[in-house]
Design a protein around this motif. Sequence first.
Motif, short mmCIF file in Angstrom:
data_model
loop_
_atom_site.label_atom_id
_atom_site.label_comp_id
_atom_site.label_asym_id
_atom_site.label_seq_id
_atom_site.Cartn_x
_atom_site.Cartn_y
_atom_site.Cartn_z
N MET A 77 0.64 -14.87 -24.39
CA MET A 77 1.51 -15.59 -25.31
C MET A 77 1.40 -15.04 -26.74
O MET A 77 2.40 -14.87 -27.44
CB MET A 77 1.18 -17.10 -25.32
N ILE A 78 0.17 -14.73 -27.16
CA ILE A 78 -0.01 -14.22 -28.53
C ILE A 78 0.69 -12.87 -28.69
O ILE A 78 1.44 -12.64 -29.65
CB ILE A 78 -1.51 -14.11 -28.90
N THR A 79 0.48 -11.95 -27.73
CA THR A 79 1.11 -10.63 -27.88
C THR A 79 2.64 -10.75 -27.84
O THR A 79 3.34 -10.02 -28.54
CB THR A 79 0.63 -9.64 -26.80
N THR A 80 3.15 -11.69 -27.06
CA THR A 80 4.61 -11.85 -27.00
C THR A 80 5.15 -12.37 -28.33
O THR A 80 6.18 -11.88 -28.83
CB THR A 80 5.03 -12.78 -25.84
N ALA A 81 4.45 -13.35 -28.90
CA ALA A 81 4.93 -13.90 -30.18
C ALA A 81 4.89 -12.81 -31.26
O ALA A 81 5.82 -12.68 -32.07
CB ALA A 81 4.07 -15.10 -30.59
N VAL A 82 3.83 -11.98 -31.26
CA VAL A 82 3.76 -10.88 -32.23
C VAL A 82 4.94 -9.92 -32.01
O VAL A 82 5.57 -9.45 -32.95
CB VAL A 82 2.41 -10.10 -32.09
N ALA A 83 5.26 -9.68 -30.73
CA ALA A 83 6.38 -8.79 -30.41
C ALA A 83 7.68 -9.31 -31.02
O ALA A 83 8.46 -8.56 -31.61
CB ALA A 83 6.52 -8.65 -28.90
N VAL A 84 7.92 -10.62 -30.90
CA VAL A 84 9.16 -11.18 -31.46
C VAL A 84 9.17 -10.98 -32.97
O VAL A 84 10.20 -10.60 -33.56
CB VAL A 84 9.30 -12.69 -31.15
N VAL A 85 8.03 -11.23 -33.61
CA VAL A 85 7.97 -11.09 -35.08
C VAL A 85 8.26 -9.64 -35.49
O VAL A 85 9.04 -9.39 -36.42
CB VAL A 85 6.59 -11.56 -35.62
N ILE A 86 7.68 -8.68 -34.76
CA ILE A 86 7.95 -7.26 -35.08
C ILE A 86 9.45 -6.97 -34.92
O ILE A 86 10.08 -6.35 -35.77
CB ILE A 86 7.12 -6.32 -34.15
N GLY A 87 10.01 -7.45 -33.83
CA GLY A 87 11.45 -7.23 -33.58
C GLY A 87 12.30 -7.83 -34.68
O GLY A 87 13.22 -7.19 -35.20
N LEU A 88 11.98 -9.06 -35.08
CA LEU A 88 12.76 -9.74 -36.12
C LEU A 88 12.64 -9.01 -37.45
O LEU A 88 13.64 -8.78 -38.15
CB LEU A 88 12.27 -11.18 -36.30
N ALA A 89 11.40 -8.63 -37.80
CA ALA A 89 11.17 -7.98 -39.10
C ALA A 89 11.93 -6.67 -39.18
O ALA A 89 12.64 -6.38 -40.16
CB ALA A 89 9.68 -7.75 -39.31
N LEU A 90 11.83 -5.88 -38.13
CA LEU A 90 12.45 -4.56 -38.15
C LEU A 90 13.98 -4.67 -38.15
O LEU A 90 14.67 -4.00 -38.93
CB LEU A 90 11.98 -3.77 -36.93
N ALA A 91 14.50 -5.55 -37.29
CA ALA A 91 15.95 -5.70 -37.22
C ALA A 91 16.49 -6.25 -38.54
O ALA A 91 17.56 -5.85 -39.00
CB ALA A 91 16.33 -6.62 -36.07
N SER A 92 15.71 -7.14 -39.20
CA SER A 92 16.17 -7.68 -40.50
C SER A 92 16.21 -6.56 -41.52
O SER A 92 17.10 -6.50 -42.38
CB SER A 92 15.24 -8.78 -40.99
N ALA A 93 15.22 -5.65 -41.46
CA ALA A 93 15.18 -4.55 -42.43
C ALA A 93 16.40 -3.65 -42.27
O ALA A 93 16.91 -3.09 -43.25
CB ALA A 93 13.90 -3.74 -42.24
N GLY A 140 18.09 2.39 -31.46
CA GLY A 140 17.01 3.06 -32.20
C GLY A 140 16.06 2.05 -32.81
O GLY A 140 14.83 2.22 -32.75
N VAL A 141 16.61 0.97 -33.39
CA VAL A 141 15.75 -0.05 -34.01
C VAL A 141 14.87 -0.70 -32.94
O VAL A 141 13.66 -0.89 -33.13
CB VAL A 141 16.62 -1.13 -34.72
N ALA A 142 15.48 -1.01 -31.80
CA ALA A 142 14.69 -1.63 -30.72
C ALA A 142 13.57 -0.68 -30.30
O ALA A 142 12.41 -1.10 -30.16
CB ALA A 142 15.59 -1.96 -29.53
N TYR A 143 13.89 0.60 -30.15
CA TYR A 143 12.86 1.54 -29.71
C TYR A 143 11.77 1.72 -30.77
O TYR A 143 10.60 1.89 -30.44
CB TYR A 143 13.48 2.89 -29.29
N LEU A 144 12.19 1.67 -32.06
CA LEU A 144 11.18 1.77 -33.12
C LEU A 144 10.21 0.58 -33.01
O LEU A 144 8.99 0.74 -33.10
CB LEU A 144 11.89 1.75 -34.48
N ALA A 145 10.79 -0.61 -32.77
CA ALA A 145 9.93 -1.80 -32.63
C ALA A 145 9.05 -1.67 -31.38
O ALA A 145 7.87 -2.01 -31.41
CB ALA A 145 10.80 -3.06 -32.53
N TYR A 146 9.63 -1.13 -30.31
CA TYR A 146 8.82 -0.93 -29.09
C TYR A 146 7.62 -0.04 -29.43
O TYR A 146 6.49 -0.33 -29.05
CB TYR A 146 9.61 -0.21 -27.99
N ILE A 147 7.92 1.08 -30.14
CA ILE A 147 6.85 2.05 -30.42
C ILE A 147 5.78 1.43 -31.32
O ILE A 147 4.58 1.59 -31.08
CB ILE A 147 7.45 3.33 -31.06
#
Length: 416
Positions: free
Chosen positions: A86-102, A223-230
């Motif tokens: 659960m913790i790693t998934t929540a961190v994943a969402v935050v990374i995705g949101l932050a990057l996509a917002s940028a 590209g943004v999604a893949y950047l967040a994945y990486i």
Amino acid sequence: MKPAKKLSLPVWIFIGMLAGILAGLCFLKNPDFTTNYLKPIGTIYINLLKFLVVPVVLFSITDGVISLKDLKRVGSVGIKTFVYYMITTAVAVVIGLALASAFKGLFPPLPSAELAELEYAAKEAPSMMQVIVDIFPDNILAPMVSANMLPVIVIAIFVGAGILAAGKKGEKIGEIVNCMNEVVMKIMMMIIKITPIGVFCLMANVVAVNGPEIVGTLALVIGVAYLAYIIHVAVVYGSSIKFLSGMSPIAFFKGLAPAMICAFTTTSSNATLPLNIECCNNMGAEPEISSFVLPLGATINMDGTAIYQAVATIFIAACYNIDLTLADMAMVVLTATLASVGTAGVSGAGMIMLAMVLTSIGIPVEGIAIIAGVDKLFDMGRTTLNITGDATCAIWISKLERAKKARMEARANAKA
Ligand code: ASP
């Protein structure tokens, strides 16, 4: 003359992928060929993997529970696994949101006329409470017939716990489960051997069908999604492996490469499960831990899916010229984490659950149509992340359990 060195399976899988990309490029102008002739062969491969999923999950989790030997241990391993997921998934969402917002400024709002024409027949996404209720089966066979994995996991845990609680009387059934698990694993090895062919056919079709034009304007959001994945792989998984498990991240990614390639091409965590178990055990995970943690992860732990849902939500909102508030973002973290738990480990499931996230903050679900055409490309990356996250957990919990065993042995020796 020296006999020619036989290439290992991972090398063959890699060759299959490269050959598939080349074949796909050759058929860019004639994707019908790959769709009509190569894709069906890939589908046979995926079908073979999928038909094994219910028995693999059922027997490996039941066997995993039994091999943990006492119910308290099942509870402690289960809770640690769940919290980690659960913790790693929540961190994943935050990374995705932050990057996509940028990058949001670069996502162009689409003309409303164009949006009005979009039609996406979204399958109705279940409500959050429904996702939770549906985990608990009201029938023992139905979830197995429909390969509904969360209830199958619940059944497996109860059966395993029942066998342990029955003590002497449960032992015979425990042995049968153990033998069945062995048989299922053997079948799995037979199917795994044809992975290079399956990977070749699937890859060729993906490249031929989703040629450069289709990717077109969507290249950026992909590209943004893949950047967040990486970033997630490097930061979260890299630190987990290095600091929690004390293993070299390079050795880990090298060891997991066959499963990662399989996930990338089959876009199914379930289908990759057998190979993931194999890779983790080869890297030193305890078999009884990986046979419990990995099937559970293939069903409830989807960090890649969570990142995709966050990025896609911001992108679709931008297309509709909707600005998300902080409260909306918090809601996305909650719903995307839950949605990824409820997402089945099969191709394209994450896109269906995206509807649940969009609905929760009032973004038109039809927006999914904008990205539906290239979902496969998102799915390849997100599935790879999904199974990698499961593997990091199996390696970590194995280390914890080994340390615990050593402590208990030392204590017993001191007493003796
Ligand atoms: N294809 C993903 C998986 O099997 C699920 C998804 O569509 O996000 O892990």
